[in-house]
Design an enzyme around this catalytic site. Sequence first.
Site, PDB file in Angstrom:
ATOM      1  N   ARG A   1       7.783 -40.357  -7.064  1.00 54.30           N
ATOM      2  CA  ARG A   1       6.715 -41.361  -6.922  1.00 54.30           C
ATOM      3  C   ARG A   1       7.095 -42.465  -5.949  1.00 54.30           C
ATOM      4  O   ARG A   1       6.225 -43.096  -5.344  1.00 54.30           O
ATOM      5  CB  ARG A   1       6.313 -41.957  -8.282  1.00 54.30           C
ATOM      6  CG  ARG A   1       5.233 -43.040  -8.158  1.00 54.30           C
ATOM      7  CD  ARG A   1       4.560 -43.421  -9.470  1.00 54.30           C
ATOM      8  NE  ARG A   1       5.488 -43.615 -10.548  1.00 54.30           N
ATOM      9  CZ  ARG A   1       6.225 -44.726 -10.730  1.00 54.30           C
ATOM     10  NH1 ARG A   1       6.116 -45.754  -9.904  1.00 54.30           N
ATOM     11  NH2 ARG A   1       7.068 -44.799 -11.738  1.00 54.30           N
TER      12      ARG A   1
ATOM     13  N   TYR B   1     -15.914 -45.511   7.811  1.00 50.77           N
ATOM     14  CA  TYR B   1     -15.955 -44.395   6.857  1.00 50.77           C
ATOM     15  C   TYR B   1     -16.539 -44.867   5.516  1.00 50.77           C
ATOM     16  O   TYR B   1     -16.224 -45.970   5.046  1.00 50.77           O
ATOM     17  CB  TYR B   1     -14.531 -43.857   6.675  1.00 50.77           C
ATOM     18  CG  TYR B   1     -14.435 -42.720   5.698  1.00 50.77           C
ATOM     19  CD1 TYR B   1     -14.924 -41.461   6.027  1.00 50.77           C
ATOM     20  CD2 TYR B   1     -13.880 -42.902   4.435  1.00 50.77           C
ATOM     21  CE1 TYR B   1     -14.848 -40.415   5.127  1.00 50.77           C
ATOM     22  CE2 TYR B   1     -13.795 -41.860   3.534  1.00 50.77           C
ATOM     23  CZ  TYR B   1     -14.285 -40.621   3.887  1.00 50.77           C
ATOM     24  OH  TYR B   1     -14.211 -39.580   2.994  1.00 50.77           O
TER      25      TYR B   1
ATOM     26  N   ASP C   1      -8.242 -47.120  11.608  1.00 53.11           N
ATOM     27  CA  ASP C   1      -8.397 -45.741  11.129  1.00 53.11           C
ATOM     28  C   ASP C   1      -8.551 -44.873  12.369  1.00 53.11           C
ATOM     29  O   ASP C   1      -9.570 -44.920  13.064  1.00 53.11           O
ATOM     30  CB  ASP C   1      -9.632 -45.659  10.215  1.00 53.11           C
ATOM     31  CG  ASP C   1      -9.846 -44.260   9.636  1.00 53.11           C
ATOM     32  OD1 ASP C   1      -9.337 -43.279  10.224  1.00 53.11           O
ATOM     33  OD2 ASP C   1     -10.552 -44.152   8.605  1.00 53.11           O
TER      34      ASP C   1
ATOM     35  N   LYS D   1      -7.420 -34.214   7.790  1.00 55.68           N
ATOM     36  CA  LYS D   1      -8.190 -33.759   8.956  1.00 55.68           C
ATOM     37  C   LYS D   1      -7.242 -33.156  10.000  1.00 55.68           C
ATOM     38  O   LYS D   1      -6.635 -32.140   9.735  1.00 55.68           O
ATOM     39  CB  LYS D   1      -9.029 -34.926   9.485  1.00 55.68           C
ATOM     40  CG  LYS D   1      -9.700 -35.761   8.380  1.00 55.68           C
ATOM     41  CD  LYS D   1     -10.767 -35.005   7.610  1.00 55.68           C
ATOM     42  CE  LYS D   1     -11.246 -35.706   6.350  1.00 55.68           C
ATOM     43  NZ  LYS D   1     -11.699 -37.065   6.489  1.00 55.68           N
TER      44      LYS D   1
HETATM   45  C1  LIG Z   1     -11.886 -38.189   5.693  1.00 60.13           C
HETATM   46  C2  LIG Z   1     -11.748 -39.566   6.216  1.00 60.13           C
HETATM   47  C3  LIG Z   1     -11.194 -40.592   5.442  1.00 60.13           C
HETATM   48  C4  LIG Z   1     -10.768 -40.385   4.015  1.00 60.13           C
HETATM   49  O1  LIG Z   1      -9.732 -39.477   3.921  1.00 60.13           O
HETATM   50  P1  LIG Z   1      -9.434 -38.596   2.588  1.00 60.13           P
HETATM   51  O2  LIG Z   1      -8.237 -37.815   2.962  1.00 60.13           O
HETATM   52  O3  LIG Z   1     -10.658 -37.781   2.323  1.00 60.13           O
HETATM   53  O4  LIG Z   1      -9.189 -39.563   1.485  1.00 60.13           O
HETATM   54  C5  LIG Z   1     -11.074 -41.843   6.014  1.00 60.13           C
HETATM   55  N1  LIG Z   1     -11.461 -42.074   7.287  1.00 60.13           N
HETATM   56  C6  LIG Z   1     -12.010 -41.120   8.053  1.00 60.13           C
HETATM   57  C7  LIG Z   1     -12.436 -41.450   9.439  1.00 60.13           C
HETATM   58  C8  LIG Z   1     -12.183 -39.832   7.543  1.00 60.13           C
HETATM   59  O5  LIG Z   1     -12.738 -38.886   8.305  1.00 60.13           O
END
Ligand SMILES: *Cc1c(COP(=O)(O)O)cnc(C)c1O
Length: 394
Positions: free
Chosen positions: A51, A105, A176, A201
Amino acid sequence: MTDLDRSGPSTRAVHAGEGPRGVHDPVVNPLVLSTTFISDPDGQGPLLYQRYGNAPNHVLVEARLAALEGAEDAVVLGSGMAAMACAVISVVSAGDHVVATDAIYGGTRALLEKELPRFGVETTFVDFSAPGWRDGFRDDTKLVIGESPSNPLLRVLDPRPIADEAHARGAVVVFDSTFASPVNARPLEHGVDLVMHSATKYLGGHSDVTAGVIAGSRALVGAVRDRAKVWGPTLDPHAVWLLERGMKTLAVRMERHNRNGMAVAAWAERHPGIARVHYPGLASHPDHAVAERVLDGFGGMIGIEVAGGGEGAARFVRALKLAKLAPSLGGVETLLSEPRYTSHAGMSPERRAANGIRDGFVRVSLGIEDADDLIADFDQALRAAAVPEAAAAD
Ligand SMILES: *Cc1c(COP(=O)(O)O)cnc(C)c1O
């Protein structure tokens, strides 16, 4: 490691973070499931407890992610949202204010709009692409959140002026960068303090692991680690191992995503069945000049507006054979979604249209298939979409 410091992204994606390897050692980094590690007599040790994020698989993948972002440190967590949430709570306290991009997002928007007010933190959403965004800042602004390229219009932000304004006010900037991956953008080089990815992603790249990343200075990432230890969003070592495996091909996958993006966008722009294409690699995109400056590749995400509006898009999506309807992105397979049913379902059609997302808008995450095959699939589906169903059935 000094040679790796000068190496390119493909070499880093394969090798950064590896320890020295000797004869008879495994070539592939082993998966270590042990939740705990034998400590020194005084309870210390480099590896202690899963953890805490200091198990061998975490340590390696974090070093690799830091190398790809040009960061001092990186932490891998249980999802993109875990990464964003821990980054946010590592910076703000009750009474602080956040400035965030309005093209954000949905999960991050929910965090800022629904969760943080319960802890006395307010957010102002601004359009960083429009003049006047500085008016969103307040004396108590402690955190600025950008997202680039954005979903689904692929708006691209220049991080520099945002970082300059934030730093002049003593605020921390988080970006992000999920849609870009560290191959196409490294926001830390443009003044950003923390870069966040949904590793679900492009970093993972195979739609089979949920993970998140925060990278930046040792001090700021250390603060995120401290929060994560207590809030507990650890990534399971097996998922870490899958992420490491996926990342080895990140640079070659991004080359293909970028190439497919350009090929499909240029083709789509000439197609009579498509009213408009949104792709930062096209001269027609409002942020094309910014994108050329801050991105190393325009990516595999494109937005297309199918002629015939919502009904045209519905027929188009149903007729596709290769591309699949699914709400994620960044994998080797081509996926698409209609924002009116997914990310922007909460808005009225009028409000969506005012935000540039007319019914008929389809978001496409181009995979690594051959561009000709993708184009052939889109072409036959557009042909089917152009024929109203009753006539097509004759
Ligand atoms: C998918 C996504 C997230 C969230 O990510 P998770 O792995 O689903 O928690 C945040 N920002 C963007 C731009 C995303 O495409």
